[in-house]
Design a protein around this motif. Structure first.
Motif, mmCIF file in Angstrom:
data_model
loop_
_atom_site.group_PDB
_atom_site.id
_atom_site.type_symbol
_atom_site.label_atom_id
_atom_site.label_comp_id
_atom_site.label_asym_id
_atom_site.label_seq_id
_atom_site.Cartn_x
_atom_site.Cartn_y
_atom_site.Cartn_z
ATOM 1 N N ALA A 72 8.375 12.326 12.369
ATOM 2 C CA ALA A 72 7.714 13.238 11.430
ATOM 3 C C ALA A 72 6.419 12.621 10.921
ATOM 4 C CB ALA A 72 8.650 13.533 10.270
ATOM 5 N N THR A 73 5.401 13.463 10.743
ATOM 6 C CA THR A 73 4.105 12.983 10.244
ATOM 7 C C THR A 73 3.952 13.320 8.777
ATOM 8 O OG1 THR A 73 2.995 15.036 10.894
ATOM 9 C CG2 THR A 73 3.046 13.242 12.513
ATOM 10 N N ARG A 74 3.202 12.469 8.075
ATOM 11 C CA ARG A 74 2.971 12.655 6.651
ATOM 12 C C ARG A 74 1.484 12.508 6.367
ATOM 13 N NH1 ARG A 74 6.078 8.582 3.315
ATOM 14 N NH2 ARG A 74 5.680 7.167 5.067
ATOM 15 N N PRO A 75 1.016 12.928 5.197
ATOM 16 C CA PRO A 75 -0.401 12.776 4.862
ATOM 17 C C PRO A 75 -0.789 11.304 4.782
ATOM 18 C CG PRO A 75 0.652 14.377 3.409
ATOM 19 C CD PRO A 75 1.752 13.709 4.182
ATOM 20 N N VAL A 76 -2.051 11.029 5.115
ATOM 21 C CA VAL A 76 -2.565 9.660 5.071
ATOM 22 C C VAL A 76 -2.417 9.083 3.667
ATOM 23 C CG1 VAL A 76 -4.640 8.245 5.289
ATOM 24 C CG2 VAL A 76 -4.170 10.033 6.965
ATOM 25 N N GLU A 77 -2.772 9.872 2.656
ATOM 26 C CA GLU A 77 -2.753 9.381 1.283
ATOM 27 C C GLU A 77 -1.346 8.944 0.864
ATOM 28 O OE1 GLU A 77 -3.987 12.228 2.311
ATOM 29 O OE2 GLU A 77 -6.153 11.880 2.087
ATOM 30 N N ALA A 78 -0.326 9.673 1.318
ATOM 31 C CA ALA A 78 1.044 9.335 0.934
ATOM 32 C C ALA A 78 1.461 7.989 1.519
ATOM 33 C CB ALA A 78 1.996 10.438 1.404
ATOM 34 N N ILE A 79 1.103 7.750 2.773
ATOM 35 C CA ILE A 79 1.478 6.483 3.404
ATOM 36 C C ILE A 79 0.702 5.326 2.801
ATOM 37 C CG2 ILE A 79 1.395 5.206 5.584
ATOM 38 C CD1 ILE A 79 2.170 7.735 7.020
ATOM 39 N N LEU A 80 -0.581 5.529 2.525
ATOM 40 C CA LEU A 80 -1.386 4.450 1.951
ATOM 41 C C LEU A 80 -0.919 4.081 0.548
ATOM 42 C CD1 LEU A 80 -5.012 5.426 3.064
ATOM 43 C CD2 LEU A 80 -3.473 3.741 4.087
ATOM 44 N N ALA A 81 -0.311 5.019 -0.154
ATOM 45 C CA ALA A 81 0.114 4.765 -1.533
ATOM 46 C C ALA A 81 1.418 3.980 -1.617
ATOM 47 C CB ALA A 81 0.273 6.096 -2.270
ATOM 48 N N GLU A 82 2.072 3.711 -0.495
ATOM 49 C CA GLU A 82 3.378 3.059 -0.516
ATOM 50 C C GLU A 82 3.291 1.548 -0.745
ATOM 51 O OE1 GLU A 82 5.805 6.157 2.365
ATOM 52 O OE2 GLU A 82 5.070 4.250 3.182
ATOM 53 N N GLY A 83 2.072 0.991 -0.779
ATOM 54 C CA GLY A 83 1.928 -0.431 -1.083
ATOM 55 C C GLY A 83 2.033 -1.304 0.153
ATOM 56 N N GLN A 84 2.278 -2.605 -0.073
ATOM 57 C CA GLN A 84 2.352 -3.620 0.976
ATOM 58 C C GLN A 84 1.082 -3.638 1.821
ATOM 59 O OE1 GLN A 84 6.488 -4.619 2.505
ATOM 60 N NE2 GLN A 84 6.664 -2.396 2.328
ATOM 61 N N ARG A 85 -0.053 -3.588 1.127
ATOM 62 C CA ARG A 85 -1.343 -3.554 1.805
ATOM 63 C C ARG A 85 -2.307 -4.542 1.156
ATOM 64 N NH1 ARG A 85 -2.583 0.164 5.402
ATOM 65 N NH2 ARG A 85 -0.912 1.603 5.948
ATOM 66 N N ILE A 86 -3.217 -5.066 1.986
ATOM 67 C CA ILE A 86 -4.278 -5.948 1.514
ATOM 68 C C ILE A 86 -5.599 -5.212 1.694
ATOM 69 C CG2 ILE A 86 -5.460 -8.139 1.833
ATOM 70 C CD1 ILE A 86 -2.675 -8.459 0.731
ATOM 71 N N PRO A 87 -6.370 -4.985 0.619
ATOM 72 C CA PRO A 87 -7.614 -4.220 0.734
ATOM 73 C C PRO A 87 -8.658 -4.926 1.612
ATOM 74 C CG PRO A 87 -6.913 -4.394 -1.559
ATOM 75 C CD PRO A 87 -6.071 -5.352 -0.782
ATOM 76 N N ILE A 88 -9.468 -4.109 2.278
ATOM 77 C CA ILE A 88 -10.647 -4.575 3.005
ATOM 78 C C ILE A 88 -11.865 -4.027 2.276
ATOM 79 C CG2 ILE A 88 -11.944 -4.496 5.177
ATOM 80 C CD1 ILE A 88 -9.311 -3.973 6.622
ATOM 81 N N GLU A 89 -12.794 -4.911 1.920
ATOM 82 C CA GLU A 89 -14.004 -4.483 1.212
ATOM 83 C C GLU A 89 -15.211 -5.182 1.821
ATOM 84 O OE1 GLU A 89 -13.543 -5.284 -2.930
ATOM 85 O OE2 GLU A 89 -11.704 -4.077 -3.139
ATOM 86 N N THR A 90 -16.095 -4.400 2.426
ATOM 87 C CA THR A 90 -17.357 -4.919 2.971
ATOM 88 C C THR A 90 -18.442 -3.887 2.687
ATOM 89 O OG1 THR A 90 -17.447 -3.921 5.186
ATOM 90 C CG2 THR A 90 -15.956 -5.779 4.902
ATOM 91 N N PRO A 91 -19.714 -4.239 2.874
ATOM 92 C CA PRO A 91 -20.775 -3.232 2.692
ATOM 93 C C PRO A 91 -20.618 -2.026 3.605
ATOM 94 C CG PRO A 91 -21.710 -5.440 2.743
ATOM 95 C CD PRO A 91 -20.275 -5.585 3.127
ATOM 96 N N ALA A 92 -20.031 -2.222 4.787
ATOM 97 C CA ALA A 92 -19.951 -1.137 5.769
ATOM 98 C C ALA A 92 -18.597 -0.454 5.809
ATOM 99 C CB ALA A 92 -20.293 -1.663 7.164
ATOM 100 N N LEU A 93 -17.532 -1.190 5.477
ATOM 101 C CA LEU A 93 -16.182 -0.672 5.635
ATOM 102 C C LEU A 93 -15.406 -0.741 4.330
ATOM 103 C CD1 LEU A 93 -15.009 -2.442 8.940
ATOM 104 C CD2 LEU A 93 -16.034 -0.176 8.719
#
Length: 582
Positions: A72-93
Motif C-alpha cells: 500500500a502507498t501513503r502520502p510522502v508527508e506522512a512517511i517523512l513525519a514518522e521520524g528516524q531521519r537525519i536532515p540534509i541541508e545545503t544551498p542546493a538541496l
C-alpha cells in the motif's frame, strides 16, 4: 496550362506540409504546450511498491533477503513525519536520510519550483519507499555466511544533520563480529559521497561485496517527459565504455531476466529532461553494472564490486557517490573535470551536434547573465549571428543582383533550347561561368540557419538554465509555447487548442514579419514562384506556432534584422528592385 498545374501542385504540397507537420513536430520536436509543471519527478499513478525496496535485483545476490514491505502507498508527508531521519541541508538541496535502510530517499531542489508561480513548492526529486513516487539511492553489502544490513536495518548516526560542513557517519553491527559504517559527506551542489566500510572483528575471514543502486517506481507521467528522437529520458550512464542513450524503460522490461548488464561503469542512473539521479563508483574503480526491472513498473540502476576476502582484524573501505539534482551544464562539466566522472556532461542528450550546441548554449547563458532577461539575450544572440553572417548575406544579394541582370539572357536560352533540355542546362552553366554567378549562393544563408535553429531548439528544450525563463508581458516561460492563442482568446479561456490551430500572438507576428520580408524581395517572373512566396509566410505561421516561444522570438528578430539588411542592400544594389529587361 502548365503554370496552373504547377500552382495547384504547389498549393496541395503546402497543405500536405501543414497537415503532416503536426505529426513530425510531435515525434521529432516535442515542445511543452504550457509552462513546465513538475510535481514529483517520478510517479506511476499509484502503482504498487516493490516488495523489497533498496535490495539489488541483479548482479550479486544479497546475503539474507529482507522481509516484504506492504504494497500500500501513503502520502510522502506522512512517511517523512514518522521520524528516524537525519536532515540534509545545503544551498542546493533539502531533505533527509532515512536511518531505516540508510537510504537517501528525501531530496527537494531548493532553486527550482514546480510551476512558474512565485509561491510554488520546490521540485521533489527523491521520495521514500511506500509512496507512489518512490525514488531513492541505496548502499549496501552482499556477503557469504554472515548477516549484512538490509532495507529494514536501523542505523545509528553520530550527528544530527548532513551539511557541507558537517559530515555524518552511520554504523551498525551484526552481533557476530562484523561492523558496518557509511560515512556521508555532501558538497554545496548535488554530489553526495559515501565511504562504505566493513570491519571484520570476528575469528574467521569473510567474503563480501558492496553495491550502490538507484531505485525508481514508475515512469514520468508528463507527456513531454517521454523518450523521443531528440531527447532521451530514462536509464542512462557511461557503461561498457560508451554513453548509453539507446535503452529505455520498455527495453529493460523486455530484456532477458528483465536486466541489461554491463562489464564496466563510470556512472549510471535515470535522466529526466531536467533532472538526474545517478550512482558513481570511485574514479578508475572496476565494477559491474546493470539496468533492471525487479517487477512491473519498478526500475533499478545498480553497480557492484567483486567479492573480496576480509581477514580477521581487517577492514575494507570503498567509495561510492550519488548525484541527485538538476542537470546544470556547468556543474555537470565541473564534476566531469574535477571529480573524474567520465562524460557526466552527456547526461544532457546533446546528440550528434554537441560541438555546435554547447557553444550556442554558453554564449546564450553568458548573454543572459549580462542582461538579466533571457528574451533579450536571445535577441542579442540573433544580432550576433546575423553579424557573423553579414558577409554571406552580401554575397547572396550580389548573386541575386547578378541573376536579375542576366535574367533576359536566361529567358532567351530557355526559349532557344526548350526542346533540348541537356543543351539548355549546358548553356545555362556556361552563362553562369561567363558572368561569374553562383546560382546556389542565395541558398547558403538558409542552409546555415538550419543548424543554428536546431541548436537553439535543443538548448531551449534540454537545459535547465532556460526552464521557466520569462521575457515580457504575457511570455512567462520562453521554453514553452506562447500561451496567448487566438482560439482561447489569448489565454482568457482555460483550454489549449490543438497543435495545428494553436496560433498565438508570436506566431502571428512571425507571419507578418515574414510577409514583409518577402514583399521586399523582387517579384519573381515565374507566377508559380510568386504564389508560393505569398503562401509561405502564413504556412510558416501555422508550422511554427507550437514551438517554444523563445524560438519564435529568435525567428521574429531574425526577420526584422533581415528586413533592415534588405533595405540597406537595396540601396547598394538598386538593380535588385529594378524590373528585368524584356
Amino acid at each position: 496550362m502548365d503554370d496552373k498545374r504547377n500552382l495547384i501542385a504547389a498549393i496541395l504540397l503546402s497543405v500536405a506540409i501543414l497537415i503532416g507537420w503536426n505529426f513530425v513536430a510531435e515525434k521529432f520536436f516535442p515542445t511543452p504546450d504550457k509552462p513546465d509543471v513538475t510535481t514529483t519527478v517520478a510517479g506511476s499513478n499509484g502503482a504498487p511498491a516493490p516488495a523489497t525496496p533498496g535490495q539489488p535485483s541483479a548482479l550479486p545476490a544479497p546475503g539474507t533477503p529482507a522481509a516484504s514491505v506492504a504494497a500500500a502507498t501513503r502520502p510522502v508527508e506522512a512517511i517523512l513525519a514518522e521520524g528516524q531521519r537525519i536532515p540534509i541541508e545545503t544551498p542546493a538541496l533539502s531533505g533527509s536520510i532515512n536511518l531505516v535502510g540508510a537510504r537517501v530517499d528525501d531530496v527537494t531542489l531548493n532553486k527550482y519550483r514546480q510551476t512558474i508561480e512565485k509561491d510554488a513548492p520546490p521540485v521533489r526529486l527523491f521520495a521514500p519507499a511506500g509512496t507512489k513516487s518512490a525514488y531513492f539511492a541505496s548502499l549496501g553489502w552482499s556477503a557469504q555466511g554472515v548477516e549484512v544490513p538490509g532495507p529494514n536495518t536501523v542505523w545509528t548516526a553520530n550527528g544530527t544533520k548532513l551539511t557541507p560542513a558537517t559530515p555524518l557517519t552511520l554504523s551498525w553491527s551484526n552481533g557476530t563480529g562484523q561492523n558496518f559504517r557509511i560515512e556521508y559527506s555532501i558538497d554545496d551542489n548535488y554530489l553526495i559521497t559515501a565511504k562504505q566500510t566493513i570491519a571484520n572483528t570476528g575469528a574467521a575471514p569473510i567474503t563480501a561485496s558492496s553495491f550502490a543502486l538507484i531505485d525508481r517506481l514508475g515512469k514520468p507521467t508528463d507527456p513531454h517527459e517521454q523518450d523521443s528522437w531528440t531527447i532521451h529520458v530514462g536509464p542512462t550512464g557511461f557503461l561498457g565504455g560508451k554513453s548509453v542513450f539507446d535503452v529505455n524503460y520498455d527495453d529493460v522490461e523486455e530484456a532477458d531476466g528483465r536486466s541489461v548488464r554491463y562489464n564496466s561503469a563510470a556512472w549510471l542512473g535515470f535522466t529526466d529532461k531536467y533532472w538526474l539521479a545517478a550512482i558513481v563508483p570511485a574514479k578508475g574503480e572496476r565494477v559491474t553494472a546493470a539496468i533492471s526491472s525487479p517487477s512491473a513498473n519498478n526500475y533499478q540502476t545498480l553497480f557492484a564490486r567483486d567479492f573480496a576476502a576480509v581477514a580477521p582484524g581487517k577492514q575494507v573501505t570503498v567509495t561510492s557517490r550519488v548525484f541527485a539534482g538538476a542537470k546544470e551544464v556547468n556543474i555537470l562539466s565541473a564534476y566531469q573535470d574535477d571529480q573524474g566522472i567520465t562524460r557526466l556532461s552527456n547526461a544532457i542528450d546533446w546528440g550528434w551536434f554537441e560541438f555546435f550546441e554547447v557553444p550556442i548554449f554558453k554564449l546564450l547563458d553568458w548573454l543572459f547573465k549580462q542582461v538579466g532577461n533571457f528574451g533579450v539575450a536571445i535577441m542579442i544572440l540573433t544580432l550576433i549571428i546575423r553579424g557573423l553572417m553579414f558577409p554571406i548575406a552580401q554575397r547572396q544579394f550580389a548573386s541575386m543582383a547578378q541573376m536579375r541582370v542576366v535574367q533576359p539572357k536566361m529567358k532567351a536560352l530557355q526559349e532557344r533550347y526548350k526542346e533540348d533540355k541537356p543543351k539548355m542546362q549546358q548553356e545555362l552553366m556556361k552563362l553562369y561561368k561567363d558572368e561569374k554567378i553562383n546560382p546556389l549562393a542565395g541558398c547558403l544563408p538558409i542552409l546555415i540557419q538550419i543548424p543554428i535553429f536546431y541548436a537553439l531548439y535543443k538548448v531551449l528544450m534540454l537545459t535547465i538554465e532556460m526552464r521557466h525563463q520569462p521575457f515580457a508581458l504575457w511570455i512567462r516561460d520562453l521554453s514553452a509555447q506562447d500561451p496567448a492563442m487566438i482560439l482561447n482568446l489569448f489565454g482568457l479561456l482555460p483550454f489549449t487548442p490543438p497543435s495545428l490551430l494553436s496560433i498565438g500572438i508570436l506566431a502571428v507576428i512571425l507571419g507578418i514579419t515574414m510577409w514583409l520580408q518577402f514583399r521586399l524581395n523582387p517579384t519573381p517572373t515565374d507566377p508559380v514562384q510568386e504564389q508560393v512566396f505569398k503562401i509561405m509566410p502564413w504556412l510558416f505561421m501555422f508550422i511554427m506556432a507550437p514551438f517554444a516561444a523563445g524560438l519564435l522570438l529568435y525567428w521574429i528578430t531574425n526577420n526584422l534584422l533581415s528586413i533592415a539588411q534588405q533595405q540597406w542592400m537595396y540601396r547598394k544594389f538598386p538593380q535588385l528592385k529594378a524590373a528585368p529587361a524584356k
